[in-house]
Design a protein around this motif. Structure first.
Motif, short mmCIF file in Angstrom:
data_model
loop_
_atom_site.label_atom_id
_atom_site.label_comp_id
_atom_site.label_asym_id
_atom_site.label_seq_id
_atom_site.Cartn_x
_atom_site.Cartn_y
_atom_site.Cartn_z
N THR A 2 -9.89 0.07 -5.31
CA THR A 2 -8.54 0.37 -4.75
C THR A 2 -8.35 1.81 -4.94
N LYS A 4 -8.66 8.48 -0.87
CA LYS A 4 -9.53 8.92 0.35
C LYS A 4 -8.14 8.83 1.42
N ASP A 5 -7.34 7.89 1.34
CA ASP A 5 -6.16 8.01 2.46
C ASP A 5 -5.23 8.84 2.16
N LYS A 46 0.59 -1.18 -0.04
CA LYS A 46 0.07 0.08 -0.04
C LYS A 46 0.76 1.22 0.04
N SER A 76 -10.02 4.31 -5.23
CA SER A 76 -11.13 5.52 -4.62
C SER A 76 -10.57 5.53 -3.03
N ARG A 77 -10.12 4.13 -2.53
CA ARG A 77 -9.39 4.29 -1.04
C ARG A 77 -8.34 4.73 -1.01
N ASP A 78 -7.30 4.99 -2.00
CA ASP A 78 -6.04 5.42 -1.87
C ASP A 78 -6.36 7.08 -1.92
#
Length: 88
Positions: free
Chosen positions: A39, A45-46, A2, A41-43
């Motif tokens: 994935t 956000k992160d 990640k 999209s989450r990245d």
């Protein structure tokens, strides 16, 4: 994995004007990273990426980049609206 992907994402948005998650996913795949839209999209956000205006529409950037771009645009607008004549 990640953190490595996050580093690649930051490099990509610095080098290219990325305006969609699909475009970002495509660039990641070019780098050999098998990712899904979820994935990415989450990245986003992160990493707290935001979309900022540019000359072609909008692009992803870090919040700090947005502040600099906003100040630069406000300065240009202020100059354009205020300065009528310059004599040398």
């Amino acid at each position: 994995m990640k953190s490595a992907r996050h580093a690649v994402i930051l490099d990509i948005i610095e080098r290219y004007n990325i305006d969609t998650q699909e475009e970002l996913a495509s660039r990641l795949r070019e780098q050999g990273m098998n990712v899904t839209q979820a994935t990415v999209s989450r990245d986003i956000k992160d990493l707290q990426l935001i979309k900022i205006p540019d000359e072609h529409g909008y692009r992803y950037a870090l919040p700090d980049t947005a502040k600099r771009a906003g100040v630069q645009e406000r300065t240009k607008r202020l100059f354009r609206d205020s300065v009528i004549y310059v004599d040398h």
